[in-house]
Motif scaffolding. Structure first.
Motif, PDB file in Angstrom:
ATOM      1  N   PHE A 358       1.382  -9.211  -5.332  1.00  0.00           N
ATOM      2  CA  PHE A 358       2.357  -9.718  -6.299  1.00  0.00           C
ATOM      3  C   PHE A 358       3.702  -9.006  -6.156  1.00  0.00           C
ATOM      4  O   PHE A 358       4.767  -9.630  -6.190  1.00  0.00           O
ATOM      5  CB  PHE A 358       1.807  -9.548  -7.728  1.00  0.00           C
ATOM      6  CG  PHE A 358       2.856  -9.718  -8.787  1.00  0.00           C
ATOM      7  CD1 PHE A 358       3.340 -10.988  -9.110  1.00  0.00           C
ATOM      8  CD2 PHE A 358       3.401  -8.621  -9.437  1.00  0.00           C
ATOM      9  CE1 PHE A 358       4.327 -11.141 -10.072  1.00  0.00           C
ATOM     10  CE2 PHE A 358       4.382  -8.768 -10.392  1.00  0.00           C
ATOM     11  CZ  PHE A 358       4.846 -10.036 -10.716  1.00  0.00           C
ATOM     12  N   GLN A 359       3.681  -7.679  -5.998  1.00  0.00           N
ATOM     13  CA  GLN A 359       4.920  -6.915  -5.892  1.00  0.00           C
ATOM     14  C   GLN A 359       5.753  -7.362  -4.691  1.00  0.00           C
ATOM     15  O   GLN A 359       6.976  -7.500  -4.779  1.00  0.00           O
ATOM     16  CB  GLN A 359       4.605  -5.422  -5.784  1.00  0.00           C
ATOM     17  CG  GLN A 359       4.157  -4.800  -7.100  1.00  0.00           C
ATOM     18  CD  GLN A 359       3.696  -3.362  -6.934  1.00  0.00           C
ATOM     19  OE1 GLN A 359       3.511  -2.890  -5.813  1.00  0.00           O
ATOM     20  NE2 GLN A 359       3.502  -2.676  -8.050  1.00  0.00           N
ATOM     21  N   GLN A 360       5.092  -7.611  -3.590  1.00  0.00           N
ATOM     22  CA  GLN A 360       5.832  -8.013  -2.393  1.00  0.00           C
ATOM     23  C   GLN A 360       6.395  -9.432  -2.533  1.00  0.00           C
ATOM     24  O   GLN A 360       7.513  -9.710  -2.100  1.00  0.00           O
ATOM     25  CB  GLN A 360       4.923  -7.911  -1.154  1.00  0.00           C
ATOM     26  CG  GLN A 360       4.533  -6.477  -0.812  1.00  0.00           C
ATOM     27  CD  GLN A 360       3.848  -6.364   0.538  1.00  0.00           C
ATOM     28  OE1 GLN A 360       4.332  -6.923   1.531  1.00  0.00           O
ATOM     29  NE2 GLN A 360       2.738  -5.635   0.580  1.00  0.00           N
ATOM     30  N   ILE A 361       5.619 -10.329  -3.148  1.00  0.00           N
ATOM     31  CA  ILE A 361       6.121 -11.696  -3.376  1.00  0.00           C
ATOM     32  C   ILE A 361       7.290 -11.656  -4.356  1.00  0.00           C
ATOM     33  O   ILE A 361       8.318 -12.314  -4.155  1.00  0.00           O
ATOM     34  CB  ILE A 361       4.994 -12.610  -3.912  1.00  0.00           C
ATOM     35  CG1 ILE A 361       3.883 -12.748  -2.875  1.00  0.00           C
ATOM     36  CG2 ILE A 361       5.550 -13.985  -4.284  1.00  0.00           C
ATOM     37  CD1 ILE A 361       2.653 -13.456  -3.391  1.00  0.00           C
ATOM     38  N   ASN A 362       7.151 -10.874  -5.392  1.00  0.00           N
ATOM     39  CA  ASN A 362       8.189 -10.776  -6.421  1.00  0.00           C
ATOM     40  C   ASN A 362       9.489 -10.237  -5.836  1.00  0.00           C
ATOM     41  O   ASN A 362      10.585 -10.700  -6.167  1.00  0.00           O
ATOM     42  CB  ASN A 362       7.699  -9.886  -7.567  1.00  0.00           C
ATOM     43  CG  ASN A 362       8.683  -9.850  -8.726  1.00  0.00           C
ATOM     44  OD1 ASN A 362       9.075 -10.897  -9.229  1.00  0.00           O
ATOM     45  ND2 ASN A 362       9.095  -8.662  -9.127  1.00  0.00           N
ATOM     46  N   ALA A 363       9.377  -9.251  -4.964  1.00  0.00           N
ATOM     47  CA  ALA A 363      10.574  -8.675  -4.345  1.00  0.00           C
ATOM     48  C   ALA A 363      11.314  -9.725  -3.513  1.00  0.00           C
ATOM     49  O   ALA A 363      12.538  -9.688  -3.394  1.00  0.00           O
ATOM     50  CB  ALA A 363      10.175  -7.494  -3.471  1.00  0.00           C
ATOM     51  N   ARG A 364      10.559 -10.672  -2.963  1.00  0.00           N
ATOM     52  CA  ARG A 364      11.165 -11.711  -2.115  1.00  0.00           C
ATOM     53  C   ARG A 364      11.838 -12.816  -2.940  1.00  0.00           C
ATOM     54  O   ARG A 364      12.884 -13.344  -2.557  1.00  0.00           O
ATOM     55  CB  ARG A 364      10.080 -12.307  -1.229  1.00  0.00           C
ATOM     56  CG  ARG A 364      10.574 -13.353  -0.241  1.00  0.00           C
ATOM     57  CD  ARG A 364      11.237 -12.703   0.967  1.00  0.00           C
ATOM     58  NE  ARG A 364      11.780 -13.701   1.881  1.00  0.00           N
ATOM     59  CZ  ARG A 364      11.080 -14.290   2.854  1.00  0.00           C
ATOM     60  NH1 ARG A 364       9.798 -13.972   3.018  1.00  0.00           N
ATOM     61  NH2 ARG A 364      11.643 -15.167   3.652  1.00  0.00           N
ATOM     62  N   MET A 401       5.091 -16.639   4.464  1.00  0.00           N
ATOM     63  CA  MET A 401       5.473 -15.240   4.241  1.00  0.00           C
ATOM     64  C   MET A 401       4.365 -14.283   4.707  1.00  0.00           C
ATOM     65  O   MET A 401       3.179 -14.586   4.605  1.00  0.00           O
ATOM     66  CB  MET A 401       5.738 -15.052   2.735  1.00  0.00           C
ATOM     67  CG  MET A 401       6.116 -13.659   2.346  1.00  0.00           C
ATOM     68  SD  MET A 401       6.383 -13.576   0.555  1.00  0.00           S
ATOM     69  CE  MET A 401       6.477 -11.810   0.359  1.00  0.00           C
ATOM     70  N   LYS A 402       4.785 -13.124   5.206  1.00  0.00           N
ATOM     71  CA  LYS A 402       3.836 -12.112   5.661  1.00  0.00           C
ATOM     72  C   LYS A 402       3.838 -10.929   4.704  1.00  0.00           C
ATOM     73  O   LYS A 402       4.896 -10.498   4.247  1.00  0.00           O
ATOM     74  CB  LYS A 402       4.172 -11.654   7.079  1.00  0.00           C
ATOM     75  CG  LYS A 402       3.941 -12.746   8.126  1.00  0.00           C
ATOM     76  CD  LYS A 402       4.189 -12.245   9.527  1.00  0.00           C
ATOM     77  CE  LYS A 402       3.891 -13.342  10.560  1.00  0.00           C
ATOM     78  NZ  LYS A 402       4.097 -12.862  11.945  1.00  0.00           N
ATOM     79  N   ILE A 403       2.655 -10.418   4.427  1.00  0.00           N
ATOM     80  CA  ILE A 403       2.473  -9.305   3.500  1.00  0.00           C
ATOM     81  C   ILE A 403       2.153  -8.041   4.302  1.00  0.00           C
ATOM     82  O   ILE A 403       1.283  -8.057   5.187  1.00  0.00           O
ATOM     83  CB  ILE A 403       1.328  -9.590   2.498  1.00  0.00           C
ATOM     84  CG1 ILE A 403       1.605 -10.883   1.725  1.00  0.00           C
ATOM     85  CG2 ILE A 403       1.132  -8.427   1.541  1.00  0.00           C
ATOM     86  CD1 ILE A 403       2.829 -10.843   0.844  1.00  0.00           C
ATOM     87  N   GLU A 404       2.862  -6.963   3.980  1.00  0.00           N
ATOM     88  CA  GLU A 404       2.616  -5.690   4.665  1.00  0.00           C
ATOM     89  C   GLU A 404       1.395  -4.991   4.079  1.00  0.00           C
ATOM     90  O   GLU A 404       1.172  -5.051   2.865  1.00  0.00           O
ATOM     91  CB  GLU A 404       3.835  -4.773   4.532  1.00  0.00           C
ATOM     92  CG  GLU A 404       5.062  -5.263   5.289  1.00  0.00           C
ATOM     93  CD  GLU A 404       6.221  -4.290   5.171  1.00  0.00           C
ATOM     94  OE1 GLU A 404       6.133  -3.354   4.346  1.00  0.00           O
ATOM     95  OE2 GLU A 404       7.221  -4.466   5.899  1.00  0.00           O
ATOM     96  N   TYR A 405       0.621  -4.338   4.978  1.00  0.00           N
ATOM     97  CA  TYR A 405      -0.517  -3.546   4.512  1.00  0.00           C
ATOM     98  C   TYR A 405      -0.697  -2.365   5.458  1.00  0.00           C
ATOM     99  O   TYR A 405      -0.186  -2.355   6.584  1.00  0.00           O
ATOM    100  CB  TYR A 405      -1.788  -4.401   4.471  1.00  0.00           C
ATOM    101  CG  TYR A 405      -2.332  -4.794   5.829  1.00  0.00           C
ATOM    102  CD1 TYR A 405      -3.355  -4.046   6.430  1.00  0.00           C
ATOM    103  CD2 TYR A 405      -1.826  -5.890   6.527  1.00  0.00           C
ATOM    104  CE1 TYR A 405      -3.848  -4.395   7.680  1.00  0.00           C
ATOM    105  CE2 TYR A 405      -2.316  -6.248   7.765  1.00  0.00           C
ATOM    106  CZ  TYR A 405      -3.338  -5.494   8.351  1.00  0.00           C
ATOM    107  OH  TYR A 405      -3.816  -5.836   9.587  1.00  0.00           O
TER     108      TYR A 405
END
Length: 665
Positions: A358-364, A401-405
């Motif tokens: 959620f945090q990464q999507i929200n930042a985008r 979109m790509k999510i970092e992990y």
């Protein structure tokens, strides 16, 4: 009695902070007919002692007031309105002023009757009439004969009274219930809006259509002026649908004789071919709509999707209920939302939690926020800082979109496609999320046809929904006008019960007996027959205003009963037998009973025949009181003596004296 009591009431209103308004002035108007009741009883007794018993004017004034003083003190209706302090909510807000005004005027009339009336009688009733009124004597003798016959058929009299009560109560309730009667006013309102299925009409087109609508309104007989405003704020804007609608105000002629409903129907007929939505309110003074109109219900729970599903199920269940013209759960104005549902098991393979995704999507997707504010003398200006990398995103961009992990083995930062760890879907979403006591809810609103009663339709709705099983954890709660009616009925019932208890205690103190007050109170529910009869004949619904009339009636109807029973007891103490005392007291008290009933009825009559603005609100109360008094007077003259004869088993004083003489011999 009237001017002194009214002036005293206004003075007490001033000191208790009661303003002159429609409710308080209605209290004064209702009280005018009752203000002379106490004075009538006192002066009639003085007149009788002076002209028929041969008392001197001074003795007649003192003894006349003394004989009935206790009775009118116990019969004053003030105690009926005292329990208003125990009520709460809308009932208390609406009727406190009316109750206080009535109580003040009746208290003043009591003081006047026991002080000023005897004093003035000494100076103004000196002349003795040798010949009593022949017509009154004939009526009294005829009444005495009828009463003597009925006293030997007591059971039939009581059964007849009970049957009439049940019949007219059922007939009256069958018309339904209402919070307030529909009020006629010289102003109507309408809302003009773009049809929901029309995507081509612009705001300018709506303006042009509204001009056509207003021209048609002006052609209706009884309409004087029409004005409109675009959007706006306040109640009209909320009713008409906000800024994308036009609010129309229609002023009627002051001398217009047509009903608002007839004018509304003609207005609807005139504009039915104009391609826009026109909603017309028949009265701008309909107070019931201020406290919630129609039937609404809240579905409360945690999951919004499940709440929405329940609301749709309920709407389907209620589609066949007669009287409902429109059902809505507010989702007509809902917008589409793009939902991203993270698959937890997949996310865990990449050491990701839902919160991290959620945090990464929200930042985008988040928009630029205010960095600072520049203030001038006249306004504050927000400053936004926009990154050159900012771009407009599409749904497909989010899906790609790509999510970092962090790789758990190499501890290196890697990326995974969002589509691998999440599902995407489109769904309707409400424009706002409502909460009450931290619990989410959705409202289902039912609009009723003009000729349908909210109470009757509500009964049908309850009957349908009683069969519907709510899922565990979800609750259905009724609100709106129907809920206000039920809540107000409970409050008025509380007021009535406490008032009856107060009256009983006062009468116990007056009669020094538990039985005599019970005999009088027994007549209260029977007297309601007249009130129900009045509502049924006039075609009125059982409204909260009408119920206040029943409370008032309960206080008035005991007055004559107290005067009658008190005199029966006095005659029995003087040695008369029970049946002789009942007939003699009835004949003696016939004149003041008829006089007090007539003065109250005639005092309330203008409130029924008046067509002035605001009279509609108090009319049901007057109808109940007048109907109850007409029937209740007959009740006092015939049923009260029968109840007294049945319940009062106390042996006559003359019989006691005979037994004592025999025992002495």
């Amino acid at each position: 009695s009237i001017p002194l009591s009214v002036v005293a009431a206004v003075v007490l209103m001033y000191f208790s902070g009661v303003t002159l308004n429609v409710i308080s002035l209605s209290g004064l108007a209702l009280g005018v007919g009752m203000l002379v009741d106490n004075s009538v009883v006192v002066i009639e007794n003085i007149f009788r002692l002076r002209n028929e018993e041969g008392y001197s004017i001074k003795e007649a004034s003192i003894e006349g007031a003394k004989q009935v003083g206790g009775a009118i003190l116990a019969s004053t209706t003030i105690c009926v309105f005292a329990p208003i302090v125990f009520t709460e909510g809308i009932t208390r807000q609406l009727f406190t002023d009316l109750a206080l005004t009535l109580a003040y005027s009746l208290l003043a009339s009591l003081v006047v009757a026991l002080t000023l009336v005897p004093a003035m009688s000494q100076g103004m009733l000196r002349k003795v009439k040798d010949n009593p009124n022949k017509l009154i004597v004939k009526i009294q003798n005829l009444y005495g004969k009828v009463l003597s016959v009925l006293l030997h058929k007591k059971i039939f009299v009581l059964l007849g009274a009970l049957v009439l009560l049940v019949v007219f109560a059922l007939l009256s309730v069958s018309r339904g219930t209402a919070f307030m009667p529909e009020m006629r006013s010289t102003q109507m309102t309408a809302a003009i809006s773009i049809p929901k299925d029309d995507d081509t009409m612009s705001k300018q087109d709506l303006y042009e259509k509204s001009n056509e609508v207003m021209e048609q309104f002006l052609k209706v007989d009884g309409v004087e002026t029409v004005g409109a405003m675009s959007g706006g704020g306040g109640m009209m804007s909320m009713m008409s649908g906000g800024s994308d609608s036009i609010s129309v105000y229609v002023l009627l002629n002051e001398d217009n004789k047509r009903s608002n409903q007839d004018i509304k129907k003609e207005m609807e007929e005139k504009v039915k071919n104009i391609p826009c939505d026109v909603s017309i309110e028949a009265s701008a003074m309909d107070m019931s709509s201020m406290f919630g109109s129609g039937i609404t219900m809240r579905i409360k729970g945690k999951d919004l999707d499940k709440i929405q599903k329940i609301s749709e199920d309920i709407m389907k269940q209620l589609e066949g209920v007669d009287g409902i013209t429109e059902i809505t759960n507010g989702m007509e104005d809902a917008s589409q939302e793009f939902r991203i549902t993270v698959k937890k098991d997949k996310a865990m393979e990449y050491s990701l939690t839902v919160a991290q995704v959620f945090q990464q999507i929200n930042a985008r997707v988040k928009e630029a926020s205010s960095a600072t504010t520049l203030s001038t003398d006249t306004e504050d200006l927000d400053v936004y800082v926009s990154d050159e990398k900012d771009e407009k995103l599409k749904r497909s961009d989010i899906e790609k979109m790509k999510i970092e992990y962090t790789d758990s083995q190499t501890q290196k930062i890697k990326k995974v496609k969002l589509s691998k760890i999440a599902d995407f879907s489109m769904a309707d979403t409400p424009s706002s999320i409502n909460r009450i006591n931290q619990t989410r809810y959705m409202t289902v609103s039912l609009t009723l046809g003009d000729d349908y009663n909210v109470g009757l339709v509500s009964n049908d709705v309850h009957a349908v929904l009683d069969k519907y099983e709510m899922p565990s954890g979800y609750e259905l709660e009724f609100t709106g006008e129907d809920e206000n009616i039920n809540e107000s009925i409970k409050q008025v019932a509380l007021m009535f019960i406490v008032g009856v208890i107060f009256m009983y205690l006062i009468m116990v103190a007056q009669f020094q007996s538990l039985l005599s007050p019970f005999i009088i109170l027994f007549t209260i529910p029977l007297a309601f027959t007249g009130g129900f009869m009045g509502l049924w004949i006039s075609g009125s619904e059982v409204s909260v205003i009408a119920l206040i009339g029943f409370v008032m009636l309960s206080g008035i109807i005991v007055n004559n009963g107290i005067v009658l029973v008190d005199y029966i007891n006095q005659l029995r103490e003087q040695g008369m037998t029970k049946y002789e005392a009942i007939v003699e007291a009835g004949k003696t008290r016939l004149r003041p009973i008829l006089m007090t009933a007539l003065t109250t009825i005639l005092g309330l009559l203008p409130m029924i025949i008046s067509s002035d603005s605001g009279s509609d609100m108090i009319r049901p109360m007057s109808i109940v009181t007048i109907g109850g008094l007409i029937y209740g007077t007959l009740l006092t003259l015939f049923v009260v003596p029968c109840i007294y004869a049945i319940l009062n088993r106390k042996k006559d004083r003359a019989v006691h004296m005979e037994i004592e003489k025999k025992s002495e011999k």
